[in-house]
Write a protein that holds these residues in place. Structure first.
Motif, short mmCIF file in Angstrom:
data_model
loop_
_atom_site.label_atom_id
_atom_site.label_comp_id
_atom_site.label_asym_id
_atom_site.label_seq_id
_atom_site.Cartn_x
_atom_site.Cartn_y
_atom_site.Cartn_z
N ARG A 38 48.55 29.54 37.22
CA ARG A 38 49.54 29.62 38.28
C ARG A 38 50.92 29.19 37.81
O ARG A 38 51.94 29.64 38.35
CB ARG A 38 49.09 28.74 39.46
CG ARG A 38 49.95 28.89 40.69
CD ARG A 38 49.37 28.11 41.85
NE ARG A 38 50.14 28.31 43.06
CZ ARG A 38 49.83 27.78 44.22
NH1 ARG A 38 48.76 27.02 44.33
NH2 ARG A 38 50.56 28.01 45.30
N CYS A 48 43.42 30.41 43.85
CA CYS A 48 43.45 31.71 44.52
C CYS A 48 42.02 32.27 44.58
O CYS A 48 41.27 32.17 43.63
CB CYS A 48 44.37 32.66 43.76
SG CYS A 48 44.38 34.35 44.37
N GLU A 105 39.76 35.67 45.41
CA GLU A 105 39.80 37.13 45.57
C GLU A 105 38.72 37.56 46.57
O GLU A 105 37.63 37.99 46.21
CB GLU A 105 39.63 37.81 44.22
CG GLU A 105 40.79 37.52 43.27
CD GLU A 105 40.72 38.35 42.00
OE1 GLU A 105 39.73 39.09 41.82
OE2 GLU A 105 41.65 38.24 41.17
N SER A 124 44.28 28.82 39.73
CA SER A 124 45.32 28.44 40.69
C SER A 124 44.75 28.09 42.05
O SER A 124 45.48 27.66 42.92
CB SER A 124 46.30 29.61 40.83
OG SER A 124 45.62 30.74 41.33
N LEU A 169 50.41 37.81 44.87
CA LEU A 169 48.97 37.57 44.75
C LEU A 169 48.22 38.35 45.82
O LEU A 169 47.23 39.01 45.54
CB LEU A 169 48.66 36.08 44.85
CG LEU A 169 49.33 35.17 43.82
CD1 LEU A 169 48.92 33.72 44.05
CD2 LEU A 169 48.97 35.60 42.40
N ASP A 170 48.70 38.25 47.05
CA ASP A 170 48.14 39.02 48.15
C ASP A 170 48.97 40.30 48.28
O ASP A 170 50.15 40.27 48.61
CB ASP A 170 48.19 38.20 49.43
CG ASP A 170 47.51 38.90 50.61
OD1 ASP A 170 47.12 40.08 50.46
OD2 ASP A 170 47.37 38.27 51.67
N CYS A 216 40.05 31.44 40.93
CA CYS A 216 40.86 31.33 39.72
C CYS A 216 41.39 29.91 39.57
O CYS A 216 41.27 29.08 40.45
CB CYS A 216 42.02 32.32 39.77
SG CYS A 216 41.46 34.04 39.87
N ILE A 265 43.59 41.18 46.96
CA ILE A 265 44.14 39.96 46.37
C ILE A 265 43.91 40.01 44.87
O ILE A 265 42.80 40.25 44.40
CB ILE A 265 43.49 38.70 46.98
CG1 ILE A 265 43.77 38.63 48.48
CG2 ILE A 265 43.99 37.44 46.28
CD1 ILE A 265 43.11 37.46 49.17
N SER A 266 44.97 39.77 44.12
CA SER A 266 44.90 39.77 42.66
C SER A 266 45.41 38.44 42.14
O SER A 266 46.61 38.15 42.19
CB SER A 266 45.73 40.93 42.08
OG SER A 266 45.69 40.91 40.67
N CYS A 267 44.51 37.60 41.66
CA CYS A 267 44.86 36.23 41.28
C CYS A 267 45.35 36.14 39.82
O CYS A 267 45.02 36.98 38.99
CB CYS A 267 43.65 35.31 41.45
SG CYS A 267 43.07 35.17 43.16
N LYS A 268 46.10 35.08 39.57
CA LYS A 268 46.49 34.72 38.19
C LYS A 268 45.59 33.59 37.72
O LYS A 268 45.24 32.71 38.49
CB LYS A 268 47.94 34.26 38.13
CG LYS A 268 48.98 35.31 38.43
CD LYS A 268 50.38 34.82 38.12
CE LYS A 268 50.70 33.50 38.79
NZ LYS A 268 52.09 33.05 38.54
#
Length: 220
Positions: free
Chosen positions: A50, A24, A26, A22, A104-105, A20, A44-47
């Motif tokens: 960020r 991050c 997944e 940010s 996120l995690d 992602c 893990i769910s990313c934005k």
């Protein structure tokens, strides 16, 4: 060649992971737990952005082979966790993001895994994004199919990697030994050449001195 294949496979796995804005990633959860040991259920769910403030919560559900539907087993929100299923009482702990409500995690950790823990797990994340003039709500679900084995099953890539590491160490040691022998011979040859040069110079000086002495005697 085997080591190259491992490196290529690792690179491909990293490239295929969802990245992602940010930074991050997944990463998918492991799916094989060992009986009697602990196991991390990864999620893990990313934005995508960020810099946007957000709050998140997660619910974990479980469906064993005997269950017709998912059963809520765990929830984490605002630093508080709650276990809803007696099968996981005192065995399920938070293993995700720390000291933040912007999760996120959202992973959890199972203690003392049993064969009854095998089945399908669902990680359901709800997130609220706070923009300047409005809020935006999103959600995402991920699934982990867990199997439980009595002993550790080492993956083929792990075994090959370990073998290649030993081969590389042996090859490096042999190469260093060859270099040491080569350098020793080179130094020894240089030393012998220097001795020969010194001996020749000494003989030349001795011969010149002898000639000088002979010349002095003739003059007398």
């Amino acid at each position: 060649m085997a080591l190259l294949n491992i490196l290529v496979a690792s690179f491909t796995w990293l490239m295929c992971a969802r990245v992602c804005w940010s930074g991050c990633v997944e990463v998918e959860s492991s799916t094989e737990a060992v009986l009697g040991q602990g196991f991390k259920l990864g999620c893990i769910s990313c934005k995508k952005r960020r810099e946007v403030e957000a709050t998140s919560s997660v619910q974990w559900s479980f469906k064993s082979k005997d269950d017709a539907d998912f059963n809520l087993i765990y929830q984490y929100e605002d630093y508080e966790q709650e276990i809803f299923d007696d099968r996981f009482e005192h065995r399920l702990v938070w293993n995700g993001s720390k000291k933040t409500t912007d999760l996120l995690d959202v992973s959890v950790y199972i203690l003392n895994v049993s064969f009854d823990d095998a089945g399908l797990y669902k990680c359901y994340v709800e997130r609220t994004l706070y923009y300047e003039h409005y809020e935006f709500h999103t959600n995402a679900s991920k699934f982990v199919k867990l199997t439980v084995v009595p002993t550790v099953n080492r993956e083929l890539t792990s075994i090959i990697g370990e073998v290649m590491m030993y081969v590389a160490n042996i090859g490096l040691t042999f190469w260093l030994l060859v270099e040491m022998v080569y350098c020793y011979r080179k130094i020894a040859a240089a030393g012998e050449e220097a001795l020969r040069e010194n001996a020749a110079e000494y003989l030349a000086i001795a011969s010149e001195s002898k000639e000088n002495c002979a010349g002095v005697q003739v003059a007398e």
